[in-house]
Enzyme design. Structure first.
Site, short mmCIF file in Angstrom:
data_model
loop_
_atom_site.label_atom_id
_atom_site.label_comp_id
_atom_site.label_asym_id
_atom_site.label_seq_id
_atom_site.Cartn_x
_atom_site.Cartn_y
_atom_site.Cartn_z
N ASP A 28 0.83 -1.20 0.00
CA ASP A 28 0.00 0.00 0.00
C ASP A 28 0.87 1.25 0.00
O ASP A 28 1.81 1.37 0.81
CB ASP A 28 -0.88 -0.04 1.26
CG ASP A 28 -1.94 1.03 1.26
OD1 ASP A 28 -2.92 0.89 0.50
OD2 ASP A 28 -1.78 2.01 2.02
N GLU A 31 1.52 -0.35 -4.97
CA GLU A 31 0.35 0.51 -5.21
C GLU A 31 0.86 1.94 -5.35
O GLU A 31 0.60 2.80 -4.52
CB GLU A 31 -0.66 0.40 -4.05
CG GLU A 31 -2.00 1.04 -4.40
CD GLU A 31 -2.55 1.92 -3.28
OE1 GLU A 31 -3.72 2.28 -3.37
OE2 GLU A 31 -1.82 2.26 -2.31
#
Lengths: 663, 663
Positions: free
Chosen positions: A387, A416
Site C-alpha cells: 500500500d 500501489e
C-alpha cells in the site's frame, strides 16, 4: 573507473574499451528484470585502438557464486557485440563484459593473409612459435604439452617451411592457443545486476475481495473460514491470485465510519488499512476475521485450488497500534505530547500515523518492517501488494526488497504506486516486481497506445512491469460509470490483453457496480468502510465472461507477456487493435476493442504482417476465441487476406474480438 | 551509491532521491562541454516520499576549489528541477545536486493553510518555536539571536495568539530559518564534470598548408621563414587558425616517394608524418624547414596577424627516430631483431613504427608523449591537430588530455578520428576538443540533415564538437572532382555554416585542384610526398569568395555555434535549407544551398518561423550577404512573407544564399 587526472589510478596497459553494456539501469545501480526461462540478451559496445583483434566475453553468475560462467560475444557491425544466456534459476544474477586484445588471433589471421600473398613467412613462424610457447605457459596438462611441442616445431628450421606454415594455420593450434589466451591486460566492465523472477511475476490474474463481506449471514462481519466458500467461484472465473486487503486488527481511535465519515458508528468495522489495535499489529489477525490458523487454512484452500494469496501490507499505524507504545521513537511527536498523524495540509488523517523514516532508530525500524514480510511469508504468503509505497522512504524499499528477495526469490511485490511517473519508476527500479499504473485513466485509443508504448518500447520495459486494473476499491472511473456493462467488458479486455498482469476488485467489477460517491472517482458505500451484501448471481453479471476471458489468457502464451505488444493502425479512433505474439510466431493473438460502449463501430485495421511471419498477400484464418455466437457454441472465424481487414463491433452483442491466428 | 543488499552501506535517514542529473555523460565518467560565456543549464530529477517539501540546490566549483558555490533549483512539473550558472573561467568545473527535506518550509506553508481554515494553532505555534530554536542553533551572530528571540515569542503564551501567528508567517522568520536549514540528512548526487573551453574551441576557420611548398624558389624545399610570406594571404581569406603538418625531421629508412611509392628518389622530401631521424624527433624542427627560432618567428607572425597556429602531432615514429634507440622498450620487436612496423595485414607500412601501449614502461611512455605537447605549448602552440588518435590507447588520451588541459585550459585538440562512430565519440568524451567528421561523405540533403541532427540534437552534442572539412590532404571526394568550382563553393558554404568550426587544405581547395589519384579518393601528386608549385592567383580561384564567406562567419554570431541549427523543409531534394540563430533572435541567418553543381534548382522552403520569433503571416527582409550582384556592389535582398518562400539558385552565378534576417 579511474580518476581521469591521476596517472596512478589507470590500468594503462589495458587497451580494450568497454563503452557500454546494455541493458543496464542507471549504470548498474539497479537490476534489469527478466522472468525465468527467458533468454537474456546483452549488447556491448567494445573496441580497441588500432587494428588489433578484440576478444570479449560475457561473464555471468548467480549473485554470491564464486565462479563466473563465460560465453563469447558475437560481433555485430559498428563495434557492437551481443551474447545471450538463459539463467538457470530465479533470483539475482550478475553479469559483466571482460575483453582483451587477442594477439594470437591477430597473428593467426594475419599469417593466413600473408601466406596467401606469398610473403616471406620465416619471421612470422618464429612469432607464432613464441605465441604458442606463451600459451603453453598459461596452459596445463595435455594442452601445455601440445602447445610446447607445436611451438618447437614452428621454430625448427630443419622442418620444411611449407609444413610448418600448415601447422601454423592448423585448427589444433588455433583451438589450443585461444583456449589459453593472455588475459593479464584484460579490461572489465562494471558488474551489472539481473533479477530473474518466477513466471507468476509476469503473468497473473488478480482478484481482490473483502472476506468480511462473505460471511454466512449477509451484512454481518464474515470470517476467513466462512469466506473460503467464495474461493471456488473465484477459481471458476480463472483467476490465479486472490488478493486480500490487510487482515490485521483495525484501530478504534479516530476510526472512519461508512462512506469515510469522521466518526464511526459503534458497529462500523473500520478501514482495514488503519492497522493496529489492542488486539495486535501488523503480525496479528483481526479476531473478527479469525485466528492465524484460520488464515493459514484460507491460504491452504487457495493453494489447493491452484491459486495463490496476495496479502496487502500497509506500513502505517492506527494510533492504537502496539508499535506506538513499544517504539515511540519511530514516530513524530507534537509538542503537546500527541502523536503526529498523517496530513496533506490542510487535510488531516487522524486515523493514520506514519512512521518517521528520519528517526535515529531507523535501522531497527527498517528491520522490523522487513520482518512483517518475513512473518507472512512464513504463513504461506509469497505475494504482497504494498500500500502507498511512495509515502515511505525509497531507500528503505531498495534495501528491504533486495535483501528479502535475495533470501526469498519467489516473493512478488506489487506496488500501489499511484503517484508521479518518476517516483513510480524509481520504486520499480528498487525491486518492486510490479506496479499499478495509469491504465484506469487511459481510455482513448491514442492515449492507450502512447502509454503502453512508453511501458513496453522504452528503457522502462527493462525494470517496470505494469498491472492493469479496470477498478480498485479506490478507483471507479467515469468510463465504467457511463459505460456500465459494455464499458466493463471493454476495460477487462484491454487490461488483460495489453498487460499480462491484470486484476479486478470484485465483486464490484463482475456485478458492474457503477455507483460513484457524488463528485468523486470512487465507489459510493465503499466496502472499505462497511460490510457489503453482494448478490453474486445478479442478472447481467460478468462471471462467465470473465471465466472465458481468463481461459483465453491461460491458454495463449502470447497473452502471458507484456512487452510483446505491437499496435496496429485503425482508421476509426473508437477502435483499438494490437497484436501479441510469441517470439516464434507459434501463437499470435489479434485484439480489437470497440472503445465506445454505446455505439457500434466499424473500420479497417492495418496489421503488421511483416512482424507476424505472414506474407502481404497471404490469406489466414482468425478465430475469435471471445465469441460464442454460433448455435453450436463454437467460436466465429474469418478468412483474412493481406494487411488491411475490416471489423465491426456492436456493444451489447460483441464489444471486442480476441482472435487467434490459425494457419 | 550504497550496496542495495547491505544495510550498513545506507544513509538511511536521507529521504530525498536524486534520480538524475542532466546533462552528464555516462553517469559522470566524462565531462560535459561548454564554451566560455555560455550559461550552463542543469536539470535534475529530485523527489522524496510523501508530501514533504524538498529543497534542492545546485552546487558547483572550479575543479580543485575547496568551497562549493550554491544556487537553488527551480521546480518544474513532474519532479523535474532546473538551475543554471555561467562559469567564470575556462577549465574543469564540478557540479552536483544536494537536497534535503525542508521541515521548516513544510511547517510554514502548512501553517498558512491551517490558519486560513481556522484550525487551532496553539500546537502549530509550539512546533514553529521548536523549528526556530533549531535554526538558531545552526546559525550564528545576529541571525542566531533573532531566531532565538522569535522562537521565544512564538512559545510565549502571554502574547496574543493572533500576533504570534503573524510572526509565524512573517517574511523575517522565513528568511532567517531557510537561511539556516537542517542539512544533516541531505542527499547528494555523484559529482559531475564540466569542461569549459575558450571561444576559439567552438568557432574557428582552419587553413592547412605545407610550408615547404612556399619557398622563394618554386619546386625547391621552402623554409618556415620563407613561408611567412604566405600568411598575409591566409589572413585576407579570413581564417583564424593556420594549421601546419608536422614540422619535425622526417625519417629516411623506407621513406615514401612521390605518389606514395615505396622507394623514394634521393631528393624526395618524404611524408611529414614519418617522424624522426638522426636530426631529431618529436621535439625537433626539420632542418630543411629551419630552426626552432624560425618556428617561433612563424608563430609570432601568425599571432601578430590575429591568427593562431595549430600544429599536427602524430604519435608514431620513423624507424630512424631517436626514441627507437633510446627507449627500445616502447616498441615491439620481432624475433629477427627487427622492429615491428605498422601493418593492417596483409598491408605493411614499413616507414612507420607504432608505440606499444601495452609495454611495461607505459607510464614513462605516456609522460614522454604528453611532454611533446608541453614542448610545443611552450613554443606558443596552443592548438593541436592530433593525427590518427584512434590508433593509440584511448585511456592514454583520457589521461593526457585531461591532465594537460587541467594545467593549460586554453589548449585545443582536434582529433583526426576518421574511424567508426563509437571510437570517434569516445575520443571526444576523453577531452578532445573537436573532431574531424563524416562531413566529406555526406553530400545529399537528407544524409546531411540526418548527420547534423545526430551531432546537434542528441546526447552527442554534449561532448562532441565537429570540424567540417570539404577536403584534406587525404580526402578528395568525388563530389569535388565532378562538381569542381561550383561543387567547392557548395561544400564550403555547407561546412562553414552547418559547423562553427570548418577548415580547408589549401591551396588545393581555393585553386579547385580536383585531380584524383586513379581509383582513390585522394589527390594525385599528393603534397604529402612532394614539393608542389602552386599558382595562387590562378584564374577562377576562390580566394576572394572564401574571404567573403569567412567575413560573413566572423560578423554573424549565429554562425559561431554548431548546436543552434534548425533545418527547414524543402520540396526539392537538391536544395538544403536551415536556420542558425542566437538565443535572443538578434542574429538570424538562413542558409540555402543548391547541392547540384551542374544545374539550376528552385523550389519552396518552409521556415520554422515560430522558432525565429516571426509571426506566421509577418513580412520580413532577408539580405543575401553572400551575393554582390548589384551594380553598386551591394547585396541583394528580398521581402518574404510567411513560412513558405521560393528560392532559385543557378550554379556559376549563385550556388547558395546566406541570408541574414532584417526586421
Amino acid at each position: 573507473m579511474s580518476d581521469p587526472f591521476d596517472l596512478a589510478s589507470y590500468r594503462g596497459q589495458c587497451r580494450v574499451v568497454i563503452d557500454k553494456l546494455l541493458p543496464s539501469i542507471d549504470g548498474g545501480a539497479f537490476p534489469v528484470k527478466r522472468v525465468e526461462g527467458e533468454t537474456f540478451k546483452v549488447e556491448a559496445h567494445i573496441f580497441a585502438d588500432g587494428h588489433d583483434t578484440v576478444v570479449p566475453v560475457l561473464q555471468y553468475r548467480k549473485k554470491g557464486a564464486a565462479q563466473w560462467s563465460e560465453i563469447p560475444f558475437t560481433e555485430l557491425p559498428n563495434d557492437e557485440w551481443e551474447a545471450a544466456f538463459t539463467p538457470s534459476s530465479i533470483g539475482f544474477w550478475e553479469y559483466r563484459a571482460f575483453a582483451w586484445i587477442g594477439h594470437f588471433r591477430f597473428w593467426f589471421e594475419a599469417f593466413g593473409k600473408k601466406l596467401k600473398e606469398g610473403q616471406k613467412m620465416s619471421v612470422e613462424l618464429k612469432i607464432g612459435s613464441h605465441l604458442a610457447a606463451e600459451a603453453a605457459e598459461r596452459a596445463a596438462g595435455v594442452d601445455a604439452q601440445r602447445l610446447a611441442a607445436i611451438s618447437a616445431e614452428l621454430a625448427d628450421e630443419s622442418i620444411d617451411e611449407a609444413w610448418r606454415c600448415t601447422i601454423a594455420q592448423s585448427a589444433e593450434l588455433f583451438e589450443l592457443a585461444t583456449r589459453h589466451p593472455d588475459r593479464a591486460k584484460a579490461s572489465v566492465s562494471p558488474t551489472m545486476t539481473l533479477l530473474v523472477e518466477r513466471e507468476r511475476a509476469l503473468f497473473g490474474s488478480w482478484y481482490e475481495f473483502f472476506p468480511r463481506s462473505w460471511g454466512k449471514t449477509p451484512g454481518v462481519h464474515g470470517t476467513l473460514r466462512e469466506a473460503i466458500a467464495h474461493l471456488d467461484g473465484v477459481k471458476e472465473m480463472g483467476f490465479s491470485i486472490v488478493y486480500l486487503p490487510p487482515v490485521s486488527p483495525i484501530g478504534v481511535t479516530f476510526r472512519k465510519g461508512r462512506n469515510n465519515v469522521l466518526s464511526a458508528a459503534p458497529d462500523d468495522p473500520g478501514s482495514p488499512w488503519a492497522i493496529g489495535s489492542s488486539e495486535g499489529g501488523h503480525k496479528s489477525v483481526n479476531p473478527a476475521l479469525g485466528t492465524l490458523e484460520d488464515f493459514r487454512a484460507f491460504v491452504e484452500k487457495t493453494n489447493a485450488l491452484g491459486m495463490e494469496i496476495a496479502l496487502d501490507i500497509a506500513f502505517q499505524c492506527s494510533p492504537d497500534h502496539p508499535y506506538v507504545r513499544e517504539h515511540p521513537q519511530w514516530f513524530n511527536w507534537r509538542p503537546d505530547g500527541s502523536i503526529q498523524y498523517a496530513e496533506n495540509p490542510p487535510k488531516k488523517y487522524q486515523d493514520i500515523v506514519p512512521f518517521n523514516f528520519e528517526c535515529d532508530d531507523w535501522k531497527n525500524l527498517w528491520q522490523e518492517l522487513k520482518s512483517v514480510f518475513e512473518f507472512w511469508y512464513a504463513q504461506g504468503v509469497h505475494i504482497f501488494r504494498v500500500d502507498n509505497p511512495h509515502t515511505k522512504s525509497f531507500e528503505f524499499w531498495r534495501w528491504c526488497l533486495a535483501s528479502f528477495k535475495e533470501a526469498h526469490p519467489d516473493a512478488i511485490f506489487l506496488a500501489e504506486a499511484f503517484t508521479r511517473p518518476k517516483k513510480m519508476y524509481r520504486l520499480a527500479k528498487g525491486c518492486f516486481t510490479q506496479s499499478y499504473s495509469y491504465f484506469a485513466w487511459r481510455n482513448g485509443r491514442d492515449e492507450l497506445r502512447e502509454y503502453v508504448e512508453e511501458l513496453t518500447k522504452t528503457e522502462v520495459a527493462e525494470f517496470f512491469w505494469p498491472n492493469f486494473w479496470p477498478n480498485t476499491p479506490d478507483i471507479l472511473h467515469e468510463y465504467l460509470v457511463t459505460g456500465r456493462r459494455n464499458g466493463s467488458i471493454a476495460r477487462m479486455v484491454l487490461a488483460g490483453t495489453l498487460s499480462s498482469n491484470w486484476g479486478i476488485y470484485g465483486p464490484a467489477f463482475e456485478l458492474c457496480d457503477c455507483e460513484q460517491f457524488p463528485g468523486k472517482e470512487e465507489y459510493n458505500h465503499n466496502e472499505k468502510y462497511e460490510i457489503k451484501k453482494w448478490d453474486w448471481d445478479k442478472p447481467g453479471n460478468l462471471k462467465k465472461l470473465i471465466g472465458r476471458f481468463n481461459w483465453i489468457r491461460n491458454t495463449n502464451k502470447a497473452l502471458q507477456r507484456t512487452r510483446n505488444v505491437i499496435f496496429a493502425n485503425t482508421d476509426n479512433p473508437s477502435l483499438i487493435a494490437y497484436v501479441k505474439k510469441t517470439p516464434d510466431n507459434s501463437n499470435i493473438v489479434i485484439v480489437v476493442v470497440n472503445l465506445d460502449p454505446q455505439w457500434p463501430q466499424s473500420g479497417w485495421i492495418e496489421l503488421p504482417l511483416w512482424q507476424m511471419g505472414i506474407g502481404d498477400s497471404e490469406s489466414f484464418t482468425v478465430r475469435d476465441l471471445f465469441s460464442q455466437d454460433q448455435p453450436d457454441g463454437k467460436t466465429e472465424s474469418y478468412v483474412w487476406t493481406g494487411r488491411r481487414n475490416f471489423v465491426s463491433l456492436r456493444p451489447g452483442n460483441k464489444q471486442a474480438h480476441i482472435f487467434v491466428v490459425e494457419r
